[in-house]
Design an enzyme around this catalytic site. Structure first.
Site, PDB file in Angstrom:
ATOM      1  N   SER A   1      -8.362   6.065   1.740  1.00 14.42           N
ATOM      2  CA  SER A   1      -7.945   6.799   0.555  1.00 14.42           C
ATOM      3  C   SER A   1      -8.514   8.224   0.577  1.00 14.42           C
ATOM      4  CB  SER A   1      -8.358   6.011  -0.693  1.00 14.42           C
ATOM      5  OG  SER A   1      -7.706   6.473  -1.838  1.00 14.42           O
TER       6      SER A   1
ATOM      7  N   ASP B   1       2.454   1.194  -2.420  1.00 23.68           N
ATOM      8  CA  ASP B   1       1.249   1.896  -2.862  1.00 23.68           C
ATOM      9  C   ASP B   1       1.579   2.727  -4.112  1.00 23.68           C
ATOM     10  OD1 ASP B   1      -0.994   3.548  -3.161  1.00 23.68           O
ATOM     11  OD2 ASP B   1      -1.368   3.586  -1.010  1.00 23.68           O
TER      12      ASP B   1
ATOM     13  N   HIS C   1      -2.276  -0.309  -2.640  1.00 20.38           N
ATOM     14  CA  HIS C   1      -3.325   0.583  -2.163  1.00 20.38           C
ATOM     15  C   HIS C   1      -4.478  -0.194  -1.522  1.00 20.38           C
ATOM     16  CE1 HIS C   1      -4.633   4.725  -1.948  1.00 20.38           C
ATOM     17  NE2 HIS C   1      -5.831   4.415  -2.424  1.00 20.38           N
TER      18      HIS C   1
END
Length: 205
Positions: free
Chosen positions: A105, A155, A186
Protein backbone atom coordinates in the site's frame (compact mmCIF):
# COMPACT_ATOMS: atom_id res chain seq x y z
CA UNK A 1 20.61 6.99 10.67
CA UNK A 2 17.62 9.20 9.96
CA UNK A 3 14.79 6.63 10.02
CA UNK A 4 13.60 4.36 12.80
CA UNK A 5 14.41 0.94 11.40
CA UNK A 6 15.24 -2.66 12.22
CA UNK A 7 18.01 -4.63 10.56
CA UNK A 8 18.21 -8.42 10.45
CA UNK A 9 21.32 -9.77 8.69
CA UNK A 10 21.17 -12.74 6.39
CA UNK A 11 21.38 -16.15 8.04
CA UNK A 12 24.10 -16.96 5.52
CA UNK A 13 26.25 -14.10 6.81
CA UNK A 14 26.79 -12.61 3.34
CA UNK A 15 23.95 -10.02 3.04
CA UNK A 16 24.06 -10.78 -0.68
CA UNK A 17 20.38 -9.92 -1.15
CA UNK A 18 18.52 -7.41 1.02
CA UNK A 19 14.77 -6.88 1.25
CA UNK A 20 13.81 -3.29 2.04
CA UNK A 21 10.49 -3.56 3.91
CA UNK A 22 8.05 -0.67 3.55
CA UNK A 23 4.84 -0.90 5.55
CA UNK A 24 1.33 0.37 4.84
CA UNK A 25 -0.46 3.20 6.65
CA UNK A 26 -0.39 2.63 10.40
CA UNK A 27 2.36 0.02 10.22
CA UNK A 28 5.90 0.05 11.51
CA UNK A 29 9.38 -1.24 10.76
CA UNK A 30 8.54 -4.76 11.98
CA UNK A 31 5.26 -5.32 10.12
CA UNK A 32 6.59 -7.07 7.05
CA UNK A 33 9.25 -9.32 8.61
CA UNK A 34 6.98 -12.42 8.62
CA UNK A 35 6.14 -11.78 4.96
CA UNK A 36 9.81 -11.25 4.07
CA UNK A 37 10.84 -14.48 5.80
CA UNK A 38 8.25 -16.32 3.72
CA UNK A 39 9.32 -14.67 0.46
CA UNK A 40 13.09 -15.03 0.87
CA UNK A 41 14.16 -16.87 4.04
CA UNK A 42 17.88 -16.34 3.46
CA UNK A 43 17.79 -12.64 2.57
CA UNK A 44 18.92 -9.83 4.83
CA UNK A 45 16.02 -7.60 5.90
CA UNK A 46 15.79 -3.88 6.55
CA UNK A 47 12.45 -2.70 7.93
CA UNK A 48 11.87 1.06 7.89
CA UNK A 49 9.24 3.17 9.65
CA UNK A 50 7.65 6.05 7.74
CA UNK A 51 8.20 9.49 9.29
CA UNK A 52 4.87 11.10 8.46
CA UNK A 53 2.01 10.76 10.95
CA UNK A 54 -1.62 10.80 9.82
CA UNK A 55 -3.89 10.79 12.86
CA UNK A 56 -1.05 9.13 14.74
CA UNK A 57 -0.48 6.47 12.06
CA UNK A 58 2.96 6.27 10.40
CA UNK A 59 3.14 6.78 6.63
CA UNK A 60 5.98 7.41 4.21
CA UNK A 61 4.51 10.62 2.75
CA UNK A 62 1.53 12.90 3.18
CA UNK A 63 -1.71 12.66 1.26
CA UNK A 64 -4.40 15.28 0.74
CA UNK A 65 -7.22 12.72 0.58
CA UNK A 66 -7.69 9.00 -0.11
CA UNK A 67 -5.73 8.35 -3.31
CA UNK A 68 -4.67 12.01 -3.62
CA UNK A 69 -1.01 12.45 -2.74
CA UNK A 70 0.92 15.52 -1.64
CA UNK A 71 3.36 15.33 -4.55
CA UNK A 72 5.83 17.87 -3.14
CA UNK A 73 6.09 15.90 0.10
CA UNK A 74 6.28 12.60 -1.81
CA UNK A 75 9.26 13.84 -3.83
CA UNK A 76 11.05 15.12 -0.72
CA UNK A 77 10.40 11.91 1.23
CA UNK A 78 11.52 9.73 -1.69
CA UNK A 79 14.91 11.43 -1.89
CA UNK A 80 15.21 11.36 1.91
CA UNK A 81 14.56 7.60 1.96
CA UNK A 82 17.07 7.08 -0.85
CA UNK A 83 19.80 8.81 1.16
CA UNK A 84 18.97 6.62 4.16
CA UNK A 85 19.27 3.47 2.03
CA UNK A 86 22.67 4.63 0.79
CA UNK A 87 23.76 5.16 4.41
CA UNK A 88 22.38 1.79 5.49
CA UNK A 89 24.20 0.11 2.58
CA UNK A 90 27.50 1.31 4.02
CA UNK A 91 26.60 0.77 7.69
CA UNK A 92 25.40 -2.81 7.21
CA UNK A 93 27.69 -3.78 4.31
CA UNK A 94 24.85 -4.48 1.87
CA UNK A 95 25.28 -5.44 -1.75
CA UNK A 96 23.94 -2.30 -3.52
CA UNK A 97 23.27 -4.35 -6.65
CA UNK A 98 20.74 -6.59 -4.87
CA UNK A 99 18.40 -4.43 -2.81
CA UNK A 100 14.75 -5.22 -3.47
CA UNK A 101 11.85 -3.32 -1.96
CA UNK A 102 8.87 -5.21 -0.59
CA UNK A 103 6.09 -2.70 -0.06
CA UNK A 104 2.44 -2.80 0.86
CA UNK A 105 0.00 0.00 0.00
CA UNK A 106 1.64 3.28 1.10
CA UNK A 107 4.99 1.47 1.28
CA UNK A 108 4.52 0.08 -2.22
CA UNK A 109 3.77 3.58 -3.49
CA UNK A 110 6.99 5.09 -2.15
CA UNK A 111 8.89 2.07 -3.50
CA UNK A 112 7.47 2.86 -6.95
CA UNK A 113 8.46 6.49 -6.45
CA UNK A 114 12.01 5.37 -5.57
CA UNK A 115 12.22 3.47 -8.85
CA UNK A 116 11.07 6.51 -10.84
CA UNK A 117 13.02 9.24 -9.00
CA UNK A 118 16.06 7.35 -7.63
CA UNK A 119 16.46 4.41 -10.03
CA UNK A 120 19.99 3.56 -8.87
CA UNK A 121 18.82 2.69 -5.34
CA UNK A 122 16.78 -0.47 -5.99
CA UNK A 123 17.33 -3.52 -8.17
CA UNK A 124 13.60 -4.19 -8.23
CA UNK A 125 10.51 -4.46 -6.08
CA UNK A 126 7.53 -6.53 -4.99
CA UNK A 127 4.62 -4.11 -4.85
CA UNK A 128 1.45 -5.17 -3.05
CA UNK A 129 -1.53 -2.88 -3.86
CA UNK A 130 0.53 -0.11 -5.44
CA UNK A 131 -0.88 2.84 -7.35
CA UNK A 132 0.71 5.55 -9.49
CA UNK A 133 2.68 7.70 -7.02
CA UNK A 134 3.38 10.52 -9.47
CA UNK A 135 3.87 11.14 -13.18
CA UNK A 136 7.54 12.10 -13.61
CA UNK A 137 8.32 14.62 -16.33
CA UNK A 138 10.59 12.01 -17.86
CA UNK A 139 10.66 8.29 -17.14
CA UNK A 140 14.05 6.90 -16.09
CA UNK A 141 15.80 3.98 -17.74
CA UNK A 142 14.74 0.98 -15.67
CA UNK A 143 16.28 -1.65 -17.93
CA UNK A 144 17.42 -4.56 -15.80
CA UNK A 145 15.05 -3.72 -12.94
CA UNK A 146 12.54 -6.44 -12.05
CA UNK A 147 9.15 -5.47 -10.64
CA UNK A 148 6.25 -7.61 -9.51
CA UNK A 149 2.90 -5.90 -8.91
CA UNK A 150 0.18 -7.77 -7.02
CA UNK A 151 -3.19 -6.04 -7.39
CA UNK A 152 -6.77 -6.76 -6.39
CA UNK A 153 -9.57 -6.43 -8.91
CA UNK A 154 -11.98 -5.40 -6.14
CA UNK A 155 -9.61 -3.08 -4.29
CA UNK A 156 -11.71 -0.16 -2.94
CA UNK A 157 -8.62 2.06 -2.68
CA UNK A 158 -6.72 1.34 -5.92
CA UNK A 159 -8.83 1.40 -9.11
CA UNK A 160 -7.80 -1.32 -11.61
CA UNK A 161 -7.05 1.26 -14.31
CA UNK A 162 -4.59 2.93 -11.93
CA UNK A 163 -2.71 -0.34 -11.44
CA UNK A 164 -2.69 -0.85 -15.21
CA UNK A 165 -1.28 2.65 -15.68
CA UNK A 166 1.52 2.02 -13.20
CA UNK A 167 2.45 -1.25 -14.91
CA UNK A 168 2.44 0.59 -18.24
CA UNK A 169 4.80 3.23 -16.86
CA UNK A 170 7.23 0.55 -15.68
CA UNK A 171 7.04 -1.12 -19.07
CA UNK A 172 7.68 2.15 -20.90
CA UNK A 173 10.70 2.75 -18.65
CA UNK A 174 12.13 -0.62 -19.70
CA UNK A 175 11.60 -2.57 -16.47
CA UNK A 176 10.87 -6.30 -16.45
CA UNK A 177 7.34 -5.89 -15.08
CA UNK A 178 4.81 -8.56 -14.12
CA UNK A 179 1.28 -7.56 -13.05
CA UNK A 180 -0.56 -10.26 -11.12
CA UNK A 181 -4.31 -9.88 -10.57
CA UNK A 182 -6.39 -11.54 -7.86
CA UNK A 183 -10.13 -11.36 -7.24
CA UNK A 184 -9.39 -9.63 -3.96
CA UNK A 185 -9.70 -6.29 -2.19
CA UNK A 186 -6.95 -4.33 -0.48
CA UNK A 187 -6.03 -7.22 1.81
CA UNK A 188 -3.55 -9.88 0.73
CA UNK A 189 -4.33 -13.48 -0.15
CA UNK A 190 -2.30 -16.65 0.36
CA UNK A 191 -2.29 -17.43 -3.34
CA UNK A 192 -0.57 -14.15 -4.26
CA UNK A 193 1.96 -14.60 -1.47
CA UNK A 194 2.85 -17.88 -3.15
CA UNK A 195 3.20 -16.04 -6.48
CA UNK A 196 5.52 -13.50 -4.85
CA UNK A 197 7.63 -16.22 -3.25
CA UNK A 198 8.08 -18.01 -6.58
CA UNK A 199 9.05 -14.69 -8.19
CA UNK A 200 11.63 -14.06 -5.47
CA UNK A 201 13.06 -17.56 -5.87
CA UNK A 202 13.61 -16.87 -9.57
CA UNK A 203 15.71 -13.82 -8.67
CA UNK A 204 18.26 -16.13 -7.12
CA UNK A 205 18.76 -17.99 -10.43
Amino acid sequence: MTFIHKWIPSATGTNETTLLLLHGTGGNEEDLFPLARFLAPHAAMLGVRGKVLENGMPRFFRRLAEGVFDEEDLIFRTHELARFIEEATKTYSLNPERIYAVGYSNGANIAASLLFLEPAILSGAVLFRAMVPLEPAELPDLAGKRVLMLSGRHDPIVPPNNSERLAQMFQQAGADIALNWKNAGHGLTNSELAVARKWMEQLQN
